[in-house]
Write an enzyme that holds these catalytic residues in place. Structure first.
Site, PDB file in Angstrom:
ATOM      1  N   TYR A  77      -6.850   9.794   6.002  1.00  0.00           N
ATOM      2  CA  TYR A  77      -6.695  10.182   4.608  1.00  0.00           C
ATOM      3  C   TYR A  77      -6.550  11.697   4.482  1.00  0.00           C
ATOM      4  CZ  TYR A  77      -8.622   5.479   3.832  1.00  0.00           C
ATOM      5  OH  TYR A  77      -8.865   4.128   3.858  1.00  0.00           O
ATOM      6  N   HIS A 161      -9.279   1.194  12.432  1.00  0.00           N
ATOM      7  CA  HIS A 161      -8.367   1.334  11.294  1.00  0.00           C
ATOM      8  C   HIS A 161      -6.970   0.843  11.654  1.00  0.00           C
ATOM      9  CE1 HIS A 161      -7.305   4.199   7.687  1.00  0.00           C
ATOM     10  NE2 HIS A 161      -7.218   2.924   7.385  1.00  0.00           N
TER      11      HIS A 161
END
Length: 346
Positions: A77, A161
């Site tokens: 992010y 992830h």
């Protein structure tokens, strides 16, 4: 779909395996519980557009004031921006009073610094680049570098992830066993996998190595059938689910569904818009709004432990907290149940 009595209490306990494996860590002395609502920090990484420092300050402070005590972030992010910003703001609060999850699988390496990262949807300079690495050394390095960016001595949960987007077989052969060992060493309290791919998550659950999955968009008010096998596996293996992207990329975020609504980050097909409007009508008949149902719906399944929503501003935080607390009569859910069957128009 079935009502989950435990969710009404506001939090539920993770698997006994996670608690037992983390017994070496002082932070794992008590059962790890996830609150119904968590703060998704992708917007702190400038997802789609820049988030100002003032917006970030207001969002995290409002989350704390609203009683939110679970915060989720990732190196991906904003290539580290989200972790740094979140850690700076959480430093104002007692560490023992909140939970943090972050993710592994993408290492951050020095980048050219001559452009931006909008190709990956983040409005930040490209002073770092991502490199997939699900080796044990890579997973442990990612964890340590996340701690450095966050300014914390521990995180509570580590997710692998998006393994389907990178070296999937390495993630299963090396990454998940590494995460399990880190849990056994007391470095984290729980481990899991985060993805929008229900099949990958089902495979991960069946390894017996993980405590949680973070499921993006596949179990929502609008769409459930893609996750049928996953939910069954989670119940069988006592794995909890953190539900994210519950608005289906915006389609369920407004009570009045516009013609230009998006689904899966593209223009929603007409049949999907019609389904969303049908659900909005159900909500309205029972004194609620469509986003209220969207936020609370996943928690009705006994495997779902928490709903994490992306929040950029103080106003968004307050709105999300209010929607999680909205009173929805059981008759509304019964009406939703009766319409299931046309929910997976995709």
């Amino acid at each position: 779909m079935s009502a989950d009595d435990s969710s009404a209490a506001g939090s539920v306990t993770l698997s006994a395996a996670a608690r037992a494996a983390g017994a070496a860590s002082p932070s794992a002395a008590a059962p790890l519980e996830l609150p119904r609502l968590g703060f998704g920090a992708a917007q702190l990484g400038n997802l789609y557009r820049a988030t100002s420092e003032e917006e970030a300050d207001g969002a995290v402070r409002a989350a704390w004031d609203a009683g939110i005590r679970y915060f989720d972030t990732a190196p991906h992010y904003g290539i580290g921006t989200s972790e740094r910003r979140l850690g700076q703001r959480l430093a104002a609060f007692p560490r023992q009073e909140y939970l943090v999850s972050t993710k592994v699988g993408r290492l951050l390496l020095p980048g050219p610094g001559t452009g931006d990262d909008l190709e990956n949807a983040f409005a930040v300079p490209d002073d770092h680049v991502r490199e997939w690495d699900y080796s044990e050394a890579g997973v442990r390095r990612s964890h340590q570098e996340s701690l450095d960016r966050l300014g914390l001595d521990r995180v509570d949960i580590l997710f692998a992830h998006d393994p389907e987007e990178g070296p999937t077989e390495q993630a299963f052969a090396e990454g998940l066993p590494a995460l399990a060992r880190m849990r056994e060493e007391g470095l984290v309290r729980a481990v899991g996998v985060g993805s929008k791919d229900a099949d990958v998550l089902t495979r991960a659950v069946r390894t017996g190595l993980i405590d949680l999955v973070m499921l993006s968009g596949r179990y929502t008010l609008l769409e459930q059938h893609a996750a049928d096998e996953l939910l069954e596996a989670c119940v069988e293996h006592h794995v909890g689910i953190v539900a994210v992207s519950v608005f289906n990329s915006g389609l369920l975020a407004q009570h009045r569904v516009p013609d230009e609504a998006t689904y899966e980050y593209a223009q929603a097909p007409a049949e999907i818009i019609a389904r969303a409007r049908e659900l909005a009508d159900i909500a309205e008949r029972h004194g609620a709004q469509l986003p209220d149902l969207a936020v609370q719906f996943p928690l009705r399944h006994p495997a779902v432990r928490s709903v994490v929503l992306g929040m950029r501003t103080e106003a968004q935080v307050r709105s999300n907290a209010d929607r999680m607390d909205a009173q929805i009569p059981e008759a509304a859910w019964e009406d939703v149940e009766r319409t299931v069957g046309s929910d997976d128009g995709a």
